[in-house]
Design a protein around this motif. Structure first.
Motif, PDB file in Angstrom:
ATOM      1  N   ILE A 152       2.437   2.116   4.576  1.00 36.94           N
ATOM      2  CA  ILE A 152       3.525   1.503   3.818  1.00 36.94           C
ATOM      3  C   ILE A 152       4.833   2.206   4.179  1.00 36.94           C
ATOM      4  O   ILE A 152       4.911   3.435   4.175  1.00 36.94           O
ATOM      5  CB  ILE A 152       3.249   1.590   2.299  1.00 36.94           C
ATOM      6  CG1 ILE A 152       1.943   0.874   1.946  1.00 36.94           C
ATOM      7  CG2 ILE A 152       4.429   1.049   1.504  1.00 36.94           C
ATOM      8  CD1 ILE A 152       1.924  -0.611   2.224  1.00 36.94           C
ATOM      9  N   ASN A 153       5.876   1.398   4.450  1.00 34.95           N
ATOM     10  CA  ASN A 153       7.176   1.935   4.846  1.00 34.95           C
ATOM     11  C   ASN A 153       8.209   1.945   3.728  1.00 34.95           C
ATOM     12  O   ASN A 153       9.231   2.621   3.836  1.00 34.95           O
ATOM     13  CB  ASN A 153       7.750   1.127   6.008  1.00 34.95           C
ATOM     14  CG  ASN A 153       6.795   1.037   7.162  1.00 34.95           C
ATOM     15  OD1 ASN A 153       6.160   0.007   7.362  1.00 34.95           O
ATOM     16  ND2 ASN A 153       6.648   2.109   7.910  1.00 34.95           N
ATOM     17  N   LEU A 154       7.950   1.161   2.662  1.00 34.33           N
ATOM     18  CA  LEU A 154       8.910   1.042   1.569  1.00 34.33           C
ATOM     19  C   LEU A 154       8.170   0.532   0.335  1.00 34.33           C
ATOM     20  O   LEU A 154       7.336  -0.366   0.451  1.00 34.33           O
ATOM     21  CB  LEU A 154      10.027   0.069   1.960  1.00 34.33           C
ATOM     22  CG  LEU A 154      11.143  -0.220   0.972  1.00 34.33           C
ATOM     23  CD1 LEU A 154      11.902   1.047   0.577  1.00 34.33           C
ATOM     24  CD2 LEU A 154      12.114  -1.242   1.566  1.00 34.33           C
ATOM     25  N   ILE A 155       8.500   1.115  -0.837  1.00 34.60           N
ATOM     26  CA  ILE A 155       7.835   0.727  -2.076  1.00 34.60           C
ATOM     27  C   ILE A 155       8.871   0.318  -3.114  1.00 34.60           C
ATOM     28  O   ILE A 155       9.864   1.020  -3.323  1.00 34.60           O
ATOM     29  CB  ILE A 155       7.003   1.896  -2.640  1.00 34.60           C
ATOM     30  CG1 ILE A 155       5.912   2.313  -1.656  1.00 34.60           C
ATOM     31  CG2 ILE A 155       6.391   1.523  -4.000  1.00 34.60           C
ATOM     32  CD1 ILE A 155       5.188   3.590  -2.029  1.00 34.60           C
ATOM     33  N   PHE A 156       8.620  -0.818  -3.762  1.00 35.33           N
ATOM     34  CA  PHE A 156       9.367  -1.256  -4.937  1.00 35.33           C
ATOM     35  C   PHE A 156       8.396  -1.168  -6.107  1.00 35.33           C
ATOM     36  O   PHE A 156       7.293  -1.702  -6.038  1.00 35.33           O
ATOM     37  CB  PHE A 156       9.898  -2.683  -4.758  1.00 35.33           C
ATOM     38  CG  PHE A 156      10.890  -2.771  -3.642  1.00 35.33           C
ATOM     39  CD1 PHE A 156      12.209  -2.404  -3.843  1.00 35.33           C
ATOM     40  CD2 PHE A 156      10.498  -3.192  -2.387  1.00 35.33           C
ATOM     41  CE1 PHE A 156      13.127  -2.453  -2.794  1.00 35.33           C
ATOM     42  CE2 PHE A 156      11.401  -3.249  -1.336  1.00 35.33           C
ATOM     43  CZ  PHE A 156      12.715  -2.877  -1.540  1.00 35.33           C
ATOM     44  N   LYS A 215      -2.888   1.845 -10.078  1.00 35.57           N
ATOM     45  CA  LYS A 215      -4.144   2.163  -9.406  1.00 35.57           C
ATOM     46  C   LYS A 215      -4.343   1.270  -8.183  1.00 35.57           C
ATOM     47  O   LYS A 215      -4.684   1.761  -7.103  1.00 35.57           O
ATOM     48  CB  LYS A 215      -5.329   2.026 -10.354  1.00 35.57           C
ATOM     49  CG  LYS A 215      -6.651   2.392  -9.678  1.00 35.57           C
ATOM     50  CD  LYS A 215      -7.846   1.996 -10.498  1.00 35.57           C
ATOM     51  CE  LYS A 215      -9.146   2.306  -9.802  1.00 35.57           C
ATOM     52  NZ  LYS A 215      -9.270   1.778  -8.449  1.00 35.57           N
ATOM     53  N   ASP A 216      -4.138  -0.030  -8.354  1.00 34.75           N
ATOM     54  CA  ASP A 216      -4.267  -0.941  -7.206  1.00 34.75           C
ATOM     55  C   ASP A 216      -3.239  -0.598  -6.132  1.00 34.75           C
ATOM     56  O   ASP A 216      -3.526  -0.653  -4.935  1.00 34.75           O
ATOM     57  CB  ASP A 216      -4.113  -2.400  -7.641  1.00 34.75           C
ATOM     58  CG  ASP A 216      -5.285  -2.886  -8.482  1.00 34.75           C
ATOM     59  OD1 ASP A 216      -6.331  -2.190  -8.526  1.00 34.75           O
ATOM     60  OD2 ASP A 216      -5.149  -3.967  -9.097  1.00 34.75           O
ATOM     61  N   ALA A 217      -2.045  -0.216  -6.571  1.00 35.59           N
ATOM     62  CA  ALA A 217      -1.006   0.182  -5.621  1.00 35.59           C
ATOM     63  C   ALA A 217      -1.430   1.414  -4.834  1.00 35.59           C
ATOM     64  O   ALA A 217      -1.230   1.491  -3.617  1.00 35.59           O
ATOM     65  CB  ALA A 217       0.300   0.452  -6.358  1.00 35.59           C
ATOM     66  N   MET A 218      -2.042   2.383  -5.515  1.00 34.13           N
ATOM     67  CA  MET A 218      -2.499   3.596  -4.838  1.00 34.13           C
ATOM     68  C   MET A 218      -3.580   3.262  -3.820  1.00 34.13           C
ATOM     69  O   MET A 218      -3.594   3.821  -2.713  1.00 34.13           O
ATOM     70  CB  MET A 218      -3.004   4.620  -5.856  1.00 34.13           C
ATOM     71  CG  MET A 218      -3.239   5.989  -5.265  1.00 34.13           C
ATOM     72  SD  MET A 218      -1.736   6.778  -4.607  1.00 34.13           S
ATOM     73  CE  MET A 218      -0.882   7.187  -6.126  1.00 34.13           C
ATOM     74  N   ASP A 219      -4.470   2.348  -4.176  1.00 31.52           N
ATOM     75  CA  ASP A 219      -5.514   1.927  -3.233  1.00 31.52           C
ATOM     76  C   ASP A 219      -4.890   1.323  -1.972  1.00 31.52           C
ATOM     77  O   ASP A 219      -5.279   1.657  -0.850  1.00 31.52           O
ATOM     78  CB  ASP A 219      -6.462   0.918  -3.883  1.00 31.52           C
ATOM     79  CG  ASP A 219      -7.333   1.539  -4.966  1.00 31.52           C
ATOM     80  OD1 ASP A 219      -7.437   2.791  -5.014  1.00 31.52           O
ATOM     81  OD2 ASP A 219      -7.896   0.771  -5.769  1.00 31.52           O
ATOM     82  N   ILE A 220      -3.914   0.442  -2.159  1.00 33.87           N
ATOM     83  CA  ILE A 220      -3.235  -0.172  -1.008  1.00 33.87           C
ATOM     84  C   ILE A 220      -2.506   0.898  -0.208  1.00 33.87           C
ATOM     85  O   ILE A 220      -2.593   0.941   1.018  1.00 33.87           O
ATOM     86  CB  ILE A 220      -2.263  -1.268  -1.470  1.00 33.87           C
ATOM     87  CG1 ILE A 220      -3.037  -2.452  -2.063  1.00 33.87           C
ATOM     88  CG2 ILE A 220      -1.373  -1.728  -0.309  1.00 33.87           C
ATOM     89  CD1 ILE A 220      -2.164  -3.462  -2.799  1.00 33.87           C
ATOM     90  N   PHE A 221      -1.777   1.763  -0.901  1.00 30.56           N
ATOM     91  CA  PHE A 221      -1.008   2.810  -0.231  1.00 30.56           C
ATOM     92  C   PHE A 221      -1.905   3.706   0.620  1.00 30.56           C
ATOM     93  O   PHE A 221      -1.533   4.107   1.726  1.00 30.56           O
ATOM     94  CB  PHE A 221      -0.250   3.648  -1.263  1.00 30.56           C
ATOM     95  CG  PHE A 221       0.642   4.668  -0.646  1.00 30.56           C
ATOM     96  CD1 PHE A 221       1.886   4.313  -0.158  1.00 30.56           C
ATOM     97  CD2 PHE A 221       0.234   5.983  -0.526  1.00 30.56           C
ATOM     98  CE1 PHE A 221       2.712   5.255   0.450  1.00 30.56           C
ATOM     99  CE2 PHE A 221       1.048   6.931   0.061  1.00 30.56           C
ATOM    100  CZ  PHE A 221       2.288   6.559   0.553  1.00 30.56           C
ATOM    101  N   ASN A 222      -3.089   4.001   0.127  1.00 27.88           N
ATOM    102  CA  ASN A 222      -4.012   4.869   0.862  1.00 27.88           C
ATOM    103  C   ASN A 222      -4.695   4.172   2.034  1.00 27.88           C
ATOM    104  O   ASN A 222      -5.225   4.847   2.922  1.00 27.88           O
ATOM    105  CB  ASN A 222      -5.058   5.449  -0.088  1.00 27.88           C
ATOM    106  CG  ASN A 222      -4.473   6.498  -1.005  1.00 27.88           C
ATOM    107  OD1 ASN A 222      -3.537   7.199  -0.658  1.00 27.88           O
ATOM    108  ND2 ASN A 222      -5.006   6.590  -2.205  1.00 27.88           N
TER     109      ASN A 222
END
Length: 127
Positions: free
Chosen positions: A51-55, A40-47
């Motif tokens: 972001i160019n690359l995700i691990f 969920k926190d990742a989705m917030d950051i992504f939105n």
């Protein structure tokens, strides 16, 4: 380049960032890292960020890694996603690939072995 590292283990997030920084010493000022401990926190950051690359880990609270991938791909986003996880059964690996994961790295992994598997994403981006 903006990189999102998502894992419920702070140690794993730190290891991934350190491996990248150590191997791209000259590019440090061109890379910005974002960390999240759950999907969920990742989705917030992504939105909020470009972001160019995700691990990404598979097993996380709130929103599992594969569900995070499905959500992103459902909206047509093609950002490269590397799943770094201890989930190693072939059925789940195929499930991750079907969801849209670009690469799959099995834990535990450290240093040179990790770079061997993720370095191509930086070479492709001109680093």
């Amino acid at each position: 380049m903006q990189i999102l590292i998502v894992d419920d283990s702070e140690l794993m997030r730190t290891i991934v960032e350190q491996v990248i920084v150590e191997n791209l010493k000259d590019a440090g000022s061109r890379i910005r890292f974002f960390h999240a401990a759950n999907g969920k926190d990742a989705m917030d950051i992504f939105n909020q960020e470009k972001i160019n690359l995700i691990f990404l880990d598979w097993n996380m609270p709130v929103l599992a890694g594969v569900e995070f991938v499905r959500e992103i791909r459902m909206h047509g986003n093609k950002v490269p996603i590397v799943m770094i996880t201890s989930v190693t059964d072939s059925e789940r690996i195929l499930q991750a690939a079907a969801a849209g994961v670009n690469s799959y790295v099995e834990k535990p992994v450290r240093g040179p072995a990790l770079w061997d598997q993720i370095g191509m994403f930086f070479k492709n981006a001109g680093f």
